[in-house]
Design a protein around this motif. Structure first.
Motif, PDB file in Angstrom:
ATOM      1  N   ASP A 271       4.136  -7.581  -6.654  1.00  0.00           N
ATOM      2  CA  ASP A 271       3.532  -6.529  -7.503  1.00  0.00           C
ATOM      3  C   ASP A 271       3.093  -5.289  -6.709  1.00  0.00           C
ATOM      4  O   ASP A 271       2.105  -4.645  -7.044  1.00  0.00           O
ATOM      5  CB  ASP A 271       2.318  -7.088  -8.266  1.00  0.00           C
ATOM      6  CG  ASP A 271       2.685  -8.301  -9.105  1.00  0.00           C
ATOM      7  OD1 ASP A 271       3.833  -8.357  -9.579  1.00  0.00           O
ATOM      8  OD2 ASP A 271       1.830  -9.185  -9.279  1.00  0.00           O
ATOM      9  N   TYR A 272       3.838  -4.961  -5.665  1.00  0.00           N
ATOM     10  CA  TYR A 272       3.467  -3.808  -4.835  1.00  0.00           C
ATOM     11  C   TYR A 272       3.532  -2.485  -5.592  1.00  0.00           C
ATOM     12  O   TYR A 272       2.930  -1.497  -5.200  1.00  0.00           O
ATOM     13  CB  TYR A 272       4.376  -3.731  -3.600  1.00  0.00           C
ATOM     14  CG  TYR A 272       5.848  -3.601  -3.936  1.00  0.00           C
ATOM     15  CD1 TYR A 272       6.412  -2.359  -4.220  1.00  0.00           C
ATOM     16  CD2 TYR A 272       6.673  -4.724  -3.980  1.00  0.00           C
ATOM     17  CE1 TYR A 272       7.760  -2.245  -4.541  1.00  0.00           C
ATOM     18  CE2 TYR A 272       8.012  -4.618  -4.294  1.00  0.00           C
ATOM     19  CZ  TYR A 272       8.550  -3.383  -4.583  1.00  0.00           C
ATOM     20  OH  TYR A 272       9.875  -3.266  -4.911  1.00  0.00           O
ATOM     21  N   TRP A 273       4.299  -2.449  -6.675  1.00  0.00           N
ATOM     22  CA  TRP A 273       4.519  -1.206  -7.422  1.00  0.00           C
ATOM     23  C   TRP A 273       3.397  -0.895  -8.411  1.00  0.00           C
ATOM     24  O   TRP A 273       3.364   0.184  -8.990  1.00  0.00           O
ATOM     25  CB  TRP A 273       5.844  -1.296  -8.180  1.00  0.00           C
ATOM     26  CG  TRP A 273       5.875  -2.458  -9.152  1.00  0.00           C
ATOM     27  CD1 TRP A 273       5.446  -2.463 -10.440  1.00  0.00           C
ATOM     28  CD2 TRP A 273       6.356  -3.782  -8.872  1.00  0.00           C
ATOM     29  NE1 TRP A 273       5.621  -3.694 -10.996  1.00  0.00           N
ATOM     30  CE2 TRP A 273       6.188  -4.538 -10.051  1.00  0.00           C
ATOM     31  CE3 TRP A 273       6.922  -4.393  -7.749  1.00  0.00           C
ATOM     32  CZ2 TRP A 273       6.561  -5.878 -10.138  1.00  0.00           C
ATOM     33  CZ3 TRP A 273       7.287  -5.719  -7.839  1.00  0.00           C
ATOM     34  CH2 TRP A 273       7.108  -6.455  -9.016  1.00  0.00           C
ATOM     35  N   GLU A 274       2.494  -1.842  -8.636  1.00  0.00           N
ATOM     36  CA  GLU A 274       1.433  -1.607  -9.609  1.00  0.00           C
ATOM     37  C   GLU A 274       0.488  -0.532  -9.102  1.00  0.00           C
ATOM     38  O   GLU A 274       0.217  -0.421  -7.905  1.00  0.00           O
ATOM     39  CB  GLU A 274       0.663  -2.905  -9.876  1.00  0.00           C
ATOM     40  CG  GLU A 274       1.467  -3.923 -10.672  1.00  0.00           C
ATOM     41  CD  GLU A 274       0.638  -5.131 -11.071  1.00  0.00           C
ATOM     42  OE1 GLU A 274      -0.530  -5.210 -10.627  1.00  0.00           O
ATOM     43  OE2 GLU A 274       1.155  -5.975 -11.813  1.00  0.00           O
ATOM     44  N   ARG A 275      -0.034   0.245 -10.053  1.00  0.00           N
ATOM     45  CA  ARG A 275      -0.914   1.357  -9.695  1.00  0.00           C
ATOM     46  C   ARG A 275      -2.356   0.892  -9.579  1.00  0.00           C
ATOM     47  O   ARG A 275      -2.839   0.115 -10.390  1.00  0.00           O
ATOM     48  CB  ARG A 275      -0.819   2.472 -10.743  1.00  0.00           C
ATOM     49  CG  ARG A 275       0.549   3.128 -10.808  1.00  0.00           C
ATOM     50  CD  ARG A 275       0.816   3.976  -9.578  1.00  0.00           C
ATOM     51  NE  ARG A 275       2.156   4.555  -9.601  1.00  0.00           N
ATOM     52  CZ  ARG A 275       2.602   5.407  -8.683  1.00  0.00           C
ATOM     53  NH1 ARG A 275       1.838   5.762  -7.685  1.00  0.00           N
ATOM     54  NH2 ARG A 275       3.831   5.884  -8.755  1.00  0.00           N
ATOM     55  N   GLY A 276      -3.048   1.411  -8.549  1.00  0.00           N
ATOM     56  CA  GLY A 276      -4.468   1.126  -8.378  1.00  0.00           C
ATOM     57  C   GLY A 276      -5.282   2.309  -8.833  1.00  0.00           C
ATOM     58  O   GLY A 276      -5.013   2.912  -9.871  1.00  0.00           O
ATOM     59  N   GLU A 277      -6.248   2.696  -8.013  1.00  0.00           N
ATOM     60  CA  GLU A 277      -7.104   3.820  -8.365  1.00  0.00           C
ATOM     61  C   GLU A 277      -6.360   5.137  -8.170  1.00  0.00           C
ATOM     62  O   GLU A 277      -5.616   5.321  -7.216  1.00  0.00           O
ATOM     63  CB  GLU A 277      -8.366   3.814  -7.490  1.00  0.00           C
ATOM     64  CG  GLU A 277      -9.393   4.854  -7.905  1.00  0.00           C
ATOM     65  CD  GLU A 277     -10.689   4.713  -7.121  1.00  0.00           C
ATOM     66  OE1 GLU A 277     -11.456   5.679  -7.098  1.00  0.00           O
ATOM     67  OE2 GLU A 277     -10.930   3.640  -6.545  1.00  0.00           O
ATOM     68  N   GLY A 278      -6.556   6.066  -9.100  1.00  0.00           N
ATOM     69  CA  GLY A 278      -5.888   7.362  -8.997  1.00  0.00           C
ATOM     70  C   GLY A 278      -4.385   7.216  -9.144  1.00  0.00           C
ATOM     71  O   GLY A 278      -3.885   6.514 -10.006  1.00  0.00           O
ATOM     72  N   LEU A 279      -3.634   7.872  -8.252  1.00  0.00           N
ATOM     73  CA  LEU A 279      -2.176   7.851  -8.309  1.00  0.00           C
ATOM     74  C   LEU A 279      -1.576   6.896  -7.275  1.00  0.00           C
ATOM     75  O   LEU A 279      -0.370   6.861  -7.099  1.00  0.00           O
ATOM     76  CB  LEU A 279      -1.640   9.272  -8.068  1.00  0.00           C
ATOM     77  CG  LEU A 279      -2.108  10.329  -9.072  1.00  0.00           C
ATOM     78  CD1 LEU A 279      -1.571  11.688  -8.665  1.00  0.00           C
ATOM     79  CD2 LEU A 279      -1.670   9.989 -10.480  1.00  0.00           C
ATOM     80  N   ALA A 280      -2.411   6.135  -6.590  1.00  0.00           N
ATOM     81  CA  ALA A 280      -1.929   5.276  -5.517  1.00  0.00           C
ATOM     82  C   ALA A 280      -1.448   3.936  -6.053  1.00  0.00           C
ATOM     83  O   ALA A 280      -1.814   3.506  -7.141  1.00  0.00           O
ATOM     84  CB  ALA A 280      -3.044   5.060  -4.503  1.00  0.00           C
ATOM     85  N   PHE A 281      -0.613   3.264  -5.225  1.00  0.00           N
ATOM     86  CA  PHE A 281      -0.240   1.891  -5.549  1.00  0.00           C
ATOM     87  C   PHE A 281      -1.442   0.988  -5.256  1.00  0.00           C
ATOM     88  O   PHE A 281      -2.389   1.382  -4.584  1.00  0.00           O
ATOM     89  CB  PHE A 281       0.972   1.460  -4.717  1.00  0.00           C
ATOM     90  CG  PHE A 281       2.206   2.275  -5.000  1.00  0.00           C
ATOM     91  CD1 PHE A 281       2.782   2.261  -6.264  1.00  0.00           C
ATOM     92  CD2 PHE A 281       2.779   3.076  -4.023  1.00  0.00           C
ATOM     93  CE1 PHE A 281       3.907   3.007  -6.531  1.00  0.00           C
ATOM     94  CE2 PHE A 281       3.904   3.839  -4.283  1.00  0.00           C
ATOM     95  CZ  PHE A 281       4.473   3.801  -5.548  1.00  0.00           C
ATOM     96  N   ARG A 282      -1.359  -0.240  -5.753  1.00  0.00           N
ATOM     97  CA  ARG A 282      -2.492  -1.160  -5.577  1.00  0.00           C
ATOM     98  C   ARG A 282      -2.790  -1.353  -4.091  1.00  0.00           C
ATOM     99  O   ARG A 282      -1.920  -1.236  -3.220  1.00  0.00           O
ATOM    100  CB  ARG A 282      -2.198  -2.499  -6.234  1.00  0.00           C
ATOM    101  CG  ARG A 282      -1.179  -3.371  -5.476  1.00  0.00           C
ATOM    102  CD  ARG A 282      -1.183  -4.788  -6.009  1.00  0.00           C
ATOM    103  NE  ARG A 282      -0.246  -5.652  -5.299  1.00  0.00           N
ATOM    104  CZ  ARG A 282      -0.517  -6.284  -4.179  1.00  0.00           C
ATOM    105  NH1 ARG A 282      -1.687  -6.130  -3.596  1.00  0.00           N
ATOM    106  NH2 ARG A 282       0.392  -7.071  -3.605  1.00  0.00           N
TER     107      ARG A 282
END
Length: 758
Positions: A271-282
């Motif tokens: 799941d490296y492609w999932e988005r975290g905070e803001g526009l970054a990946f997790r």
């Protein structure tokens, strides 16, 4: 000591003796009650007490040094509590907190009555030099710092309050509105190590994970593309133009992200492609990061698995296709470098009869790699460019909608300082400036301001009347700054213009009077926030306290449009128009209002297209033809497709006057439209609003309530208006409710006009 032994005039001595037995009793009373109580008790003037009595008592040792004497003694000016509150922009209650916290130490302030004597009632006297140090050290709001870090305000506040020791928090924070930006920036990594919270700047950079070799490869490719327009592999060109300097940042980020996703996929990171905070990946765990760093990757070996890795997280075929098209020249650049190495080795083998170099085998390897990469780029990606799931349509606002949109922004109480976005939209509609250009505007370089710091209008836009002189040429005649018919101008210089090819003409980009007036109002507001930046600095900045610190990007600067447009423009624009509304609507509208307006003077009417080109600064290349300077039409043929002569200032002005110089009052605008424009060319006359008078009244009421809200938002002005604490909070809520009700009423009146497709 007897009263009559004091060296004072007879009248003063008599009044003192009527109230005190001796000098000791007099000095005890003064030290306990102060100068005002002494004046009222003895009926002695303030000047007599401060200039005669107090120096006498100080000389005899009955009272501490006087204020001025203390200043001479320490060699520094002293400030009262009120002056400190004003200097630091803090509430009166914060003074005691600052003293208790130790930010102001012993020797930095003095107790009145014990360590010095004040001419009026005071508790403390503060050294000005120590207050100046605090002011420069704690120079930012937490909002400014969170914008700079690319984090949410709540996240920054939580991290600092939860994970700093008492001593560290003292270094970071003076008061709620004053923080030490430098210390927080220097220690952000230390803070983040103490928490499992994610820190990712909005412009995420994964170069530390992809490694130096791949980062250098990306940078060498970027450098090559800036200077060359071809990437040729096996006699096929895969790039038709140079990379624009304005696209470098976004393109580099895209390539770094692609390489990051490829390495994550090879390291089997879930799941490296999932988005975290803001526009970054997790956020990745430390173990996951180490796994990625251990992966050695060669772009020459790119295959279909890598295409899948890049496409992860993209659900749309349109974006998958777009990603492949963007990375393709980069991959071909890698092959081109290998082909160059092949030709170098071939040349060397021919000169030295090197039998180790297998000509056919090396060439076959190159062709196989080329075919493999081309096939990989087609894996699970459409062959033809798909249509995007939502295609934004071009929307052009009418003058009525321009005014209504501006009013909606000006009265948007969701924003703390609506004057800034209001001014940005004004510049868009009336100067057609591009976002990237706007973000680089400097007051001293690009605005025609009064630069004499002794002039009453210092730092503000000059205003002019544009008139014909005796030689038949237009010239700028300086006029008063409050002249409602005074025009102004800005210069979009080559260094900030798009691609450096579309600067303003020599006489500048003209600003109609209302736009100039608005910009001056904004400048006055800006200087109030930071008086030291008067006449200089970026016109728009994330923090008014730091005049030369830019926004992270033009997109960040105009993010308010995306966040608030549905609330602001409901009832003003149709749902589709709101959805399509971006900053570029203002720029396109400015061009459209010029081009589509009928000008009764046929000679001036013929200059419309050229005036629009000059005003919007579409690509204007100059060439000499038959010993005369001519302008080549813009690359995109925005308005015309033939050679044009440079437009004289007078004709430019005469075109803008009947097209963009219109009133902002809705009823006045209606009359202006009827007088100036052909009704067949303007929607306005087809859509006369029957509820116009009511909505004008609502706008006036909203404006009044908005002004009241501005007063209540600041503690000091709210206090002057008689509101503080809970009463202030309740009044703010009451006004917001009234504004919501008025907006609902206005939206109801306007709503029916959009059912027929305004």
């Amino acid at each position: 000591m007897r009263i009559d032994e004091l060296n004072l005039n007879k009248k003063t001595l008599e009044r003192l003796k009527d109230n005190f037995e001796n000098v000791e009793e007099l000095s005890d009373f003064f030290n306990a009650k102060g100068i005002t109580a002494l004046r009222e008790k003895c009926k002695i003037g303030h000047r007599t007490i401060s200039s005669s009595l107090l120096p006498e008592l100080y000389g005899l040792g009955y009272i501490p040094p006087l204020w001025q004497q203390k200043e001479k003694e320490i060699g520094c000016k002293l400030l009262t509590s009120k002056q400190v509150e004003k200097e630091l922009g803090i509430h009166s209650k914060s003074i005691q907190k600052i003293i208790n916290s130790g930010h102001i130490g012993q020797g930095d302030f003095f107790l009145v009555g014990e360590e010095l004597t004040a001419p009026s009632y005071q508790i403390y006297a503060f050294r000005e030099d120590k207050i100046d140090i605090l002011k420069s050290k704690y120079d930012s709001t937490l909002t400014d710092i969170s914008l700079e870090l690319g984090m949410k305000l709540g996240s920054v506040s939580y991290l600092l309050r939860k994970y700093l020791s008492e001593k560290e928090f003292k270094e970071a924070c003076l008061t709620r509105n004053r923080w030490n930006r430098s210390w927080i920036n220097d220690n952000k990594e230390m803070i983040l190590e103490r928490t499992e919270k994610v820190y990712r700047p909005q412009e995420s950079d994964y170069t530390n994970l992809i490694g130096e070799d791949l980062t250098e490869l990306v940078d060498s490719y970027i450098t090559y593309r800036l200077e060359n327009h071809e990437i040729v592999v096996l006699e096929t060109n895969y790039a038709n133009e140079k990379l624009k300097s304005t696209a470098v940042k976004a393109h580099r980020k895209f390539l770094i992200n692609c390489l990051y996703k490829i390495k994550c996929n090879q390291a089997e990171i879930p799941d490296y492609w999932e988005r975290g905070e803001g526009l970054a990946f997790r956020k990745l765990s430390l173990e996951e990061q180490e796994k990625i760093k251990q992966i050695s990757y060669d772009m020459y070996m790119f295959n279909k698995n890598d295409t899948e890795a890049i496409s992860k997280g993209s659900t749309s075929d349109y974006f998958k296709f777009k990603q492949v098209q963007e990375i393709k020249p980069f991959l071909m650049y890698v092959l081109m470098m290998r082909e160059e190495v092949y030709h170098q080795k071939l040349e060397q083998s021919l000169e030295s009869d090197d039998e180790d170099f297998d000509l056919q085998k090396e060439w076959a390897k190159l062709k196989v790699a080329h075919n493999r990469i081309l096939k990989a780029l087609k894996h699970q990606v459409p062959n033809k460019r798909p249509e995007p799931s939502y295609k934004r349509s071009k929307f052009y606002a009418s003058r009525q909608q321009v005014v209504q949109c501006l009013n909606a922004v000006k009265m948007n109480w969701h924003m703390l300082s609506p004057i800034k976005p209001y001014t940005q939209l004004i510049l868009g509609f009336f100067t057609a400036i591009r976002p990237a250009e706007m973000a680089k505007l400097k007051i001293e370089n690009h605005l025609d301001i009064e630069q004499n710091n002794e002039h009453q209008d210092y730092g503000l836009l000059k205003k002019y009347l544009i008139k014909m002189n005796h030689q038949g040429k237009a010239e700028f005649i300086r006029t008063e700054i409050d002249n409602p018919e005074g025009w102004s101008r800005i210069w979009i210089t080559k260094d900030i213009a798009k691609g450096e090819y579309s600067p303003s003409p020599e006489y500048g980009t003209l600003m109609v009077p209302r736009a100039a007036e608005c910009l001056n109002d904004y400048l006055k507001w800006l200087y109030k926030q930071n008086i030291s930046s008067k006449g200089k600095g970026l016109l728009f900045r994330p923090s008014e306290m730091h005049p030369y610190d830019p926004y992270a990007s033009a997109r960040t600067m105009l993010d308010w449009i995306h966040r608030y447009k549905y609330k602001m423009f409901k009832g003003v624009l149709s749902e589709d128009e709101i959805k399509d509304f971006t900053y570029y609507v203002s720029r396109r509208t400015g061009n459209n209002l010029i081009v589509q307006t009928f000008i009764s003077d046929q000679r001036i009417n013929e200059y419309k297209l050229r005036a629009a080109e000059v005003h919007c600064r579409h690509e204007m290349k100059q060439e000499m033809r038959e010993n005369e300077k001519v302008f080549i039409a813009p690359k995109g043929k925005t308005n015309s497709d033939f050679y044009q002569e440079p437009i004289p200032l007078w004709n430019y002005y005469q075109v803008l006057k009947p097209t963009l110089h219109f009133p902002f009052d809705q009823q006045d605008l209606f009359e202006w439209e009827k007088k100036n424009n052909d009704p067949h060319l303007n929607q306005f006359h087809e859509l006369q609003n029957t509820n116009n008078n009511q909505t004008v009244e609502i706008d006036k009421m909203l404006s009044i309530l908005s002004d009241k809200l501005d007063i209540l938002r600041k503690h000091d002005t709210a206090l002057e208006a008689g509101y503080k604490g809970e009463s202030r909070i309740n009044k703010i809520a009451e006004i917001k409710k009234q504004m919501d009700e008025l907006l609902e009423e206005k939206n109801y009146m306007r709503g029916n006009h959009f059912k027929d497709g305004l």
